[in-house]
Scaffold this motif. Structure first.
Motif, PDB file in Angstrom:
ATOM      1  N   ASP A 176      -8.699   5.389   0.119  1.00 31.22           N
ATOM      2  CA  ASP A 176      -7.795   4.382   0.665  1.00 31.22           C
ATOM      3  C   ASP A 176      -8.682   3.152   0.782  1.00 31.22           C
ATOM      4  O   ASP A 176      -9.467   3.025   1.718  1.00 31.22           O
ATOM      5  N   ARG A 231      -9.577  -1.397   3.204  1.00 25.50           N
ATOM      6  CA  ARG A 231     -10.625  -2.204   3.846  1.00 25.50           C
ATOM      7  C   ARG A 231     -12.013  -1.856   3.293  1.00 25.50           C
ATOM      8  O   ARG A 231     -13.011  -1.860   4.018  1.00 25.50           O
ATOM      9  N   LYS A 267      -4.450  -6.586   3.112  1.00 22.14           N
ATOM     10  CA  LYS A 267      -5.601  -6.587   4.022  1.00 22.14           C
ATOM     11  C   LYS A 267      -6.761  -7.310   3.336  1.00 22.14           C
ATOM     12  O   LYS A 267      -6.728  -8.519   3.212  1.00 22.14           O
ATOM     13  N   SER A 285      -3.758  -1.443  -0.100  1.00 19.57           N
ATOM     14  CA  SER A 285      -2.868  -2.440   0.470  1.00 19.57           C
ATOM     15  C   SER A 285      -3.580  -3.778   0.339  1.00 19.57           C
ATOM     16  O   SER A 285      -4.501  -4.069   1.100  1.00 19.57           O
ATOM     17  N   GLY A 336       0.791  -1.225   0.000  1.00 26.41           N
ATOM     18  CA  GLY A 336       0.000   0.000   0.000  1.00 26.41           C
ATOM     19  C   GLY A 336       0.822   1.273   0.000  1.00 26.41           C
ATOM     20  O   GLY A 336       0.521   2.224  -0.730  1.00 26.41           O
ATOM     21  N   ARG A 337       1.877   1.296   0.805  1.00 22.60           N
ATOM     22  CA  ARG A 337       2.645   2.536   0.935  1.00 22.60           C
ATOM     23  C   ARG A 337       3.363   2.882  -0.368  1.00 22.60           C
ATOM     24  O   ARG A 337       3.683   4.041  -0.598  1.00 22.60           O
TER      25      ARG A 337
HETATM   26  C1  LIG Z   1      -1.920  -1.031   5.936  1.00 20.27           C
HETATM   27  C2  LIG Z   1      -2.495   0.232   5.496  1.00 20.27           C
HETATM   28  C3  LIG Z   1      -1.826   1.073   4.603  1.00 20.27           C
HETATM   29  C4  LIG Z   1      -0.418   0.813   4.110  1.00 20.27           C
HETATM   30  O1  LIG Z   1      -0.302  -0.367   3.423  1.00 20.27           O
HETATM   31  P1  LIG Z   1       0.997  -1.301   3.461  1.00 20.27           P
HETATM   32  O2  LIG Z   1       0.628  -2.423   2.555  1.00 20.27           O
HETATM   33  O3  LIG Z   1       1.224  -1.707   4.864  1.00 20.27           O
HETATM   34  O4  LIG Z   1       2.136  -0.492   2.941  1.00 20.27           O
HETATM   35  C5  LIG Z   1      -2.481   2.219   4.195  1.00 20.27           C
HETATM   36  N1  LIG Z   1      -3.694   2.544   4.651  1.00 20.27           N
HETATM   37  C6  LIG Z   1      -4.354   1.769   5.529  1.00 20.27           C
HETATM   38  C7  LIG Z   1      -5.702   2.164   5.997  1.00 20.27           C
HETATM   39  C8  LIG Z   1      -3.785   0.591   5.982  1.00 20.27           C
HETATM   40  O5  LIG Z   1      -4.427  -0.154   6.878  1.00 20.27           O
END
Ligand SMILES: *Cc1c(COP(=O)(O)O)cnc(C)c1O
Length: 477
Positions: free
Chosen positions: A216, A219, A259, A256, A101-102
């Motif tokens: 984002d 989830r 999740k 990401s 995600g990052r």
């Molecule tokens: C985990 C997460 C990220 C970052 O993702 P990574 O895969 O850990 O780099 C960004 N936003 C939310 C809401 C997350 O839970």
């Protein structure tokens, strides 16, 4: 009327053994880890509720997908499968894969944010905010006030406060706001959803002012289930259709896949705008990898494409959120202070209410997470002042309203008996909170300090004192 029990929509085909430890071994392990659960070795952990990130159990179909990885440097078949899955389930036009995600947040921040810009969001997320700041932006929280109140039962605590957003536009001007970062099932608020009504309204407001909205979507599937269960008019819609509708109001997303998407690594940036997508493709080759793999192996992209399809199945997401609710409601029944209502990916203990004798500057949530590990080998994490870090301007500690310990459930990994062991341990700590003492910093890194900080108990070398003669620990002491 009695409701019948329901159970997981899968059976276990392979097991992974867990090492059982003693109280004394765990005391030693947490001291060596500087009382930071991130620094524990996974081998020393019994039930690992540190995060739901990359910890899911993949299905047999996903494991089979690994075997058909096309590891061509360019144009891997699996990239096109992933592109199809993202278009079908999220509805966005352009897919830029990233290693997680990052990676997507980094690209989005770099292509959209100019020095001095303000980036609003419904509560901050650690990596998201940092990438915005590194690109020259400043984060502004526009979530509704209820999100900061752990006792509020608001069904959509992730909602954006439209007045806060309007005031921000008046204050800084729309041209200083490159986009709204709209998080679904807001992590730092306790996994709390946004309503479709709010998503629609906030997207309309932003678009009226020429401001993009990027989701984002980490989830978004969990959020879709809550909309189905809680929002008028959605009970008969599928999770799949609700997810598509959420995305249809926005201009793109960061994701990401570790999740919702049921894989151990992976992520993506998705954008409807072709010109913006081209900019992102120009950057992805520098930071992640070619635009058809973005830091992932072909097999990882295949597992993700299959995982996305599984993630929107009602039986799956219902069982996933149902397990979180099982843990949460048992703790509520025992009187343990937790964030209400129970969120989608974890249960959040209110550490200030749990440990009223530990002051904020002794990091009660960090201390409680350490004590829970010592008591039973359950690993959780701090989400409070340590995670919030310092103000980039003044250098002072930020003390957010919420000082939480997060118990995050990996998807499809643990059983109800694991939940019961966790509940018993938390309840036994809650009955004698005075056994837990606060912490002070021993080492503090500059960025994302919660990952690597080390601490010392303020009161001797024990964060959790075993009561005299009492046998402590859910496992053999
Ligand atoms: C985990 C997460 C990220 C970052 O993702 P990574 O895969 O850990 O780099 C960004 N936003 C939310 C809401 C997350 O839970």
């Amino acid at each position: 009327m009695t409701t019948r029990s329901w159970a997981e929509p899968y059976k276990i085909k392979m097991v992974e053994h867990l090492r059982m430890t003693t109280f004394a071994e765990r005391e030693r392990a947490i001291a060596e880890a500087g009382y930071n659960t991130f620094l524990l070795r996974s081998e020393d952990v019994y039930i690992d509720l540190l995060t739901d990130s990359g910890t899911a159990a993949m299905s047999d179909r996903q494991w089979a997908g690994l075997m058909v990885g096309d590891e061509a440097y360019a144009g891997s078949r699996n990239f096109y499968h992933l592109e199809d899955a993202v278009r079908r389930y999220y509805g966005y036009k352009n897919l830029i894969p990233t290693h997680q995600g990052r990676g997507a947040e980094h690209l989005l921040s770099q292509i959209c944010i100019k020095d001095g810009d303000v980036v609003p969001g419904n509560m901050y997320f650690t990596t998201t905010k940092l990438h915005q700041e590194l690109a020259g932006g400043r984060f502004r929280d526009v979530i509704i006030d209820e999100a900061h109140d752990p006792a509020s039962e608001h069904p959509f605590k992730g909602n954006v406060d439209l007045d806060k957003m309007r005031r921000l536009i008046e204050e800084v001007g729309a041209e200083r706001i490159p986009y709204l970062s709209l998080e679904t099932n807001v992590n730092m608020a306790g996994g709390q959803p946004c309503s479709m009504e709010n998503i629609k309204a906030v997207c309309a407001l932003c678009h009226e002012h020429g401001i993009n909205v990027f989701l984002d979507a980490t989830r978004a599937v969990e959020n879709s289930l809550f909309i189905k269960e809680r929002e008028d008019g959605y009970a008969d819609k599928t999770v799949e259709n609700i997810l598509l509708e959420i995305c249809s109001h926005t201009d793109g997303c960061t994701m990401s896949a570790k999740k919702d998407s049921l894989v151990n690594i992976g992520g993506f940036l998705a954008l409807n705008d072709d010109a913006l997508a081209e900019k992102a493709r120009n950057l992805v080759v520098i930071y992640e990898g070619l635009q058809t793999y973005g830091g992932m192996a072909g097999r990882d992209m295949e597992a993700m494409a299959i995982g996305i399809g599984e993630s929107v199945q009602f039986e799956h997401i219902h069982a996933r959120v149902g397990q979180v609710e099982y843990l949460g409601h048992k703790l509520i029944d025992a009187g343990v202070p937790v964030v209400r209502p129970i969120g989608g990916h974890g249960v959040f203990l209110d550490a200030q209410a749990f440990l009223p004798h530990v002051p904020r500057d002794q990091y009660p949530a960090q201390a409680l997470a350490a004590a829970l590990y010592v008591d039973s080998g359950v690993r959780s994490m701090e989400r409070g002042a340590v995670s919030a870090g310092r103000d980039p301007v003044t250098g002072e500690n930020i003390f957010p309203k919420l000082e939480l310990v997060r118990l995050t459930l990996p998807r499809r990994v643990y059983t109800q008996a694991h939940m019961d062991v966790t509940i018993e341990s938390i309840v036994s700590l809650f009955e004698h909170p005075e056994r837990i003492c606060g912490l002070r910093f021993d080492y503090e890194p500059e960025h994302l300090r919660f990952f690597q900080s080390r601490f010392k108990p303020v009161d001797g070398d024990l964060v959790l004192r075993a009561a005299k003669g009492e046998k402590v620990g859910a496992l053999h002491s």
